[in-house]
Design an enzyme around this catalytic site. Structure first.
Site, PDB file in Angstrom:
ATOM      1  CE1 TYR A 148      -4.246   2.062   0.400  1.00 50.94           C
ATOM      2  CE2 TYR A 148      -2.702   3.192   2.568  1.00 50.94           C
ATOM      3  CZ  TYR A 148      -3.629   3.237   1.201  1.00 50.94           C
ATOM      4  OH  TYR A 148      -4.586   3.635   1.298  1.00 50.94           O
ATOM      5  CE  LYS A 152      -3.578   4.936  -1.810  1.00 50.76           C
ATOM      6  NZ  LYS A 152      -4.753   5.537  -2.571  1.00 50.76           N
TER       7      LYS A 152
HETATM    8  P1  NDP Z   1     -13.098   2.116   0.572  1.00 49.46           P
HETATM    9  O1  NDP Z   1     -13.134   1.139   0.468  1.00 49.46           O
HETATM   10  O2  NDP Z   1     -14.347   2.235   1.318  1.00 49.46           O
HETATM   11  O3  NDP Z   1     -14.125   2.449  -0.659  1.00 49.46           O
HETATM   12  C1  NDP Z   1     -13.150   2.338  -1.594  1.00 49.46           C
HETATM   13  C2  NDP Z   1     -13.753   2.023  -3.165  1.00 49.46           C
HETATM   14  O4  NDP Z   1     -12.262   2.286  -4.389  1.00 49.46           O
HETATM   15  C3  NDP Z   1     -14.740   1.630  -3.525  1.00 49.46           C
HETATM   16  O5  NDP Z   1     -15.819   3.231  -3.832  1.00 49.46           O
HETATM   17  C4  NDP Z   1     -14.497   1.164  -4.797  1.00 49.46           C
HETATM   18  O6  NDP Z   1     -15.846   0.139  -5.444  1.00 49.46           O
HETATM   19  C5  NDP Z   1     -13.711   1.530  -5.311  1.00 49.46           C
HETATM   20  N1  NDP Z   1     -12.979   0.545  -6.053  1.00 49.46           N
HETATM   21  C6  NDP Z   1     -11.750  -0.320  -5.246  1.00 49.46           C
HETATM   22  N2  NDP Z   1     -11.222  -0.916  -5.846  1.00 49.46           N
HETATM   23  C7  NDP Z   1     -11.468  -0.420  -7.485  1.00 49.46           C
HETATM   24  C8  NDP Z   1     -11.426  -0.719  -9.103  1.00 49.46           C
HETATM   25  N3  NDP Z   1     -10.309  -2.075  -9.192  1.00 49.46           N
HETATM   26  N4  NDP Z   1     -12.282  -0.099  -9.792  1.00 49.46           N
HETATM   27  C9  NDP Z   1     -12.765   0.403  -9.763  1.00 49.46           C
HETATM   28  N5  NDP Z   1     -13.124   0.982  -7.729  1.00 49.46           N
HETATM   29  C10 NDP Z   1     -12.859   0.749  -7.497  1.00 49.46           C
HETATM   30  O7  NDP Z   1     -12.475   3.112   0.708  1.00 49.46           O
HETATM   31  P2  NDP Z   1     -11.967   4.490   1.195  1.00 49.46           P
HETATM   32  O8  NDP Z   1     -13.439   5.534   0.971  1.00 49.46           O
HETATM   33  O9  NDP Z   1     -11.577   4.506   2.936  1.00 49.46           O
HETATM   34  O10 NDP Z   1     -11.065   5.023   0.870  1.00 49.46           O
HETATM   35  C11 NDP Z   1     -10.537   5.865  -0.259  1.00 49.46           C
HETATM   36  C12 NDP Z   1      -9.622   6.222  -1.348  1.00 49.46           C
HETATM   37  O11 NDP Z   1      -8.531   6.945   0.393  1.00 49.46           O
HETATM   38  C13 NDP Z   1      -8.642   5.028  -1.291  1.00 49.46           C
HETATM   39  O12 NDP Z   1      -7.414   5.240  -2.820  1.00 49.46           O
HETATM   40  C14 NDP Z   1      -7.235   5.129   0.116  1.00 49.46           C
HETATM   41  O13 NDP Z   1      -6.499   4.255  -0.665  1.00 49.46           O
HETATM   42  C15 NDP Z   1      -7.598   6.259   0.363  1.00 49.46           C
HETATM   43  N6  NDP Z   1      -7.481   6.291   1.894  1.00 49.46           N
HETATM   44  C16 NDP Z   1      -8.102   5.868   2.841  1.00 49.46           C
HETATM   45  C17 NDP Z   1      -7.915   6.463   4.020  1.00 49.46           C
HETATM   46  C18 NDP Z   1      -8.880   6.006   4.876  1.00 49.46           C
HETATM   47  O14 NDP Z   1      -8.348   6.089   6.080  1.00 49.46           O
HETATM   48  N7  NDP Z   1     -10.199   5.697   4.961  1.00 49.46           N
HETATM   49  C19 NDP Z   1      -6.774   7.059   4.382  1.00 49.46           C
HETATM   50  C20 NDP Z   1      -5.749   7.106   3.441  1.00 49.46           C
HETATM   51  C21 NDP Z   1      -6.456   7.198   2.101  1.00 49.46           C
HETATM   52  P3  NDP Z   1     -16.372  -0.901  -5.840  1.00 49.46           P
HETATM   53  O15 NDP Z   1     -16.068  -1.673  -4.590  1.00 49.46           O
HETATM   54  O16 NDP Z   1     -17.398  -0.646  -6.101  1.00 49.46           O
HETATM   55  O17 NDP Z   1     -15.370  -1.462  -7.005  1.00 49.46           O
END
Ligand code: NDP
Length: 240
Positions: A148, A152
């Site tokens: 990860y 990132k």
């Molecule tokens: P969630 O797991 O809640 O949501 C992730 C989203 O990404 C979902 O909408 C999922 O949709 C989508 N997704 C995952 N894989 C794919 C793919 N191959 N193609 C298209 N869509 C995809 O995560 P968060 O909301 O917490 O995270 C969102 C972003 O923020 C990420 O990049 C994460 O790394 C980053 N982040 C989050 C933090 C946190 O504390 N939560 C901290 C720092 C960064 P679906 O499953 O429908 O495809």
């Protein structure tokens, strides 16, 4: 910050941070297009009158079809937020090839796939804003997250290079690095682990999707005309 008339694509908008960003931009008057893989969750957006196109960001053909559909529908693309991301945590010694590849493919190559596809229409328009969602982990690292953190950190380097590459066409590329945001991604932590993390956050609370959405909203709005190539943390002061 009025986003009226701005055609905006948000990846990974079926839940969590991406959903909060898409909601904020939709409420601000933007013409929002959302994507993700889960058709049921995308249907919720369709009910709100938002164009929801299923696409896996790791699949080049699906990404090409996604951008082609946006262009066919609206004829332009002003804002892109690359938010889709996953974690597959584990100590390096035991990390499988699959867990390494899936995280790099989704978080880094997925963002590359989308950026490569949207940059052509933005170059033609001589205008555009891209925000890529990284993480504080890409800056400071974390045990159990080598895959990860690598993905990132890659997002940050990629975005700096792209910002320089397209600045002469008035395309601004920035990175938002969230800290600990309460979403499904962070649900697996125990209460004790969560309390330990909060102790490290000067603002003494975990963040929300709306906290991240506020920053993204500013960066993609007309208020931002002179910030590009930057990584801005949204972490309650966790990394100072
Ligand atoms: P969630 O797991 O809640 O949501 C992730 C989203 O990404 C979902 O909408 C999922 O949709 C989508 N997704 C995952 N894989 C794919 C793919 N191959 N193609 C298209 N869509 C995809 O995560 P968060 O909301 O917490 O995270 C969102 C972003 O923020 C990420 O990049 C994460 O790394 C980053 N982040 C989050 C933090 C946190 O504390 N939560 C901290 C720092 C960064 P679906 O499953 O429908 O495809």
């Amino acid at each position: 910050m009025n986003m009226f008339g701005k055609v905006t694509l948000v990846t990974g908008a079926t839940r969590g941070i991406g959903k909060a960003i898409a909601q904020r931009l939709h409420e601000s008057g933007a013409t929002v297009v959302v994507t993700g893989r889960n058709p049921q969750l995308l249907a919720g957006w369709t009910n709100l009158g938002v164009l929801a196109i299923p696409a896996d960001v790791t699949n080049v053909t699906e990404v090409q079809a996604l951008v082609a559909k946006v262009m066919a529908e609206y004829g332009r693309l002003d804002v892109v937020v690359n938010n889709a991301g996953i974690t597959k945590d584990g100590l390096l010694m035991r990390m499988s090839d699959m867990d390494w590849q899936m995280v790099l493919e989704t978080n880094l190559t997925g963002m590359f796939n989308v950026c490569r596809e949207v940059i052509r229409p933005m170059l033609k328009q001589k205008e555009g804003k891209i925000v890529n969602i990284s993480s504080v982990i890409g800056v400071i690292g974390n045990p159990g997250q080598t895959n990860y953190a690598a993905s990132k950190a890659g997002v940050i380097g990629f975005s700096k290079a792209l910002a320089k590459e397209v600045a002469s066409r008035n395309i601004l590329v920035n990175v938002v690095a969230p800290g600990y945001i309460a979403t499904e991604m962070t649900q697996a932590l125990t209460e004790e682990q969560r309390a330990d993390i909060v102790k490290l956050i000067p603002l003494q609370r975990t963040g929300t999707g709306e906290d991240v959405a506020s920053l993204v909203h500013f960066l993609v709005s007309d208020q931002n005309k002179y910030i590009t190539g930057q990584t801005i943390h949204c972490d309650g002061g966790l990394v100072i």
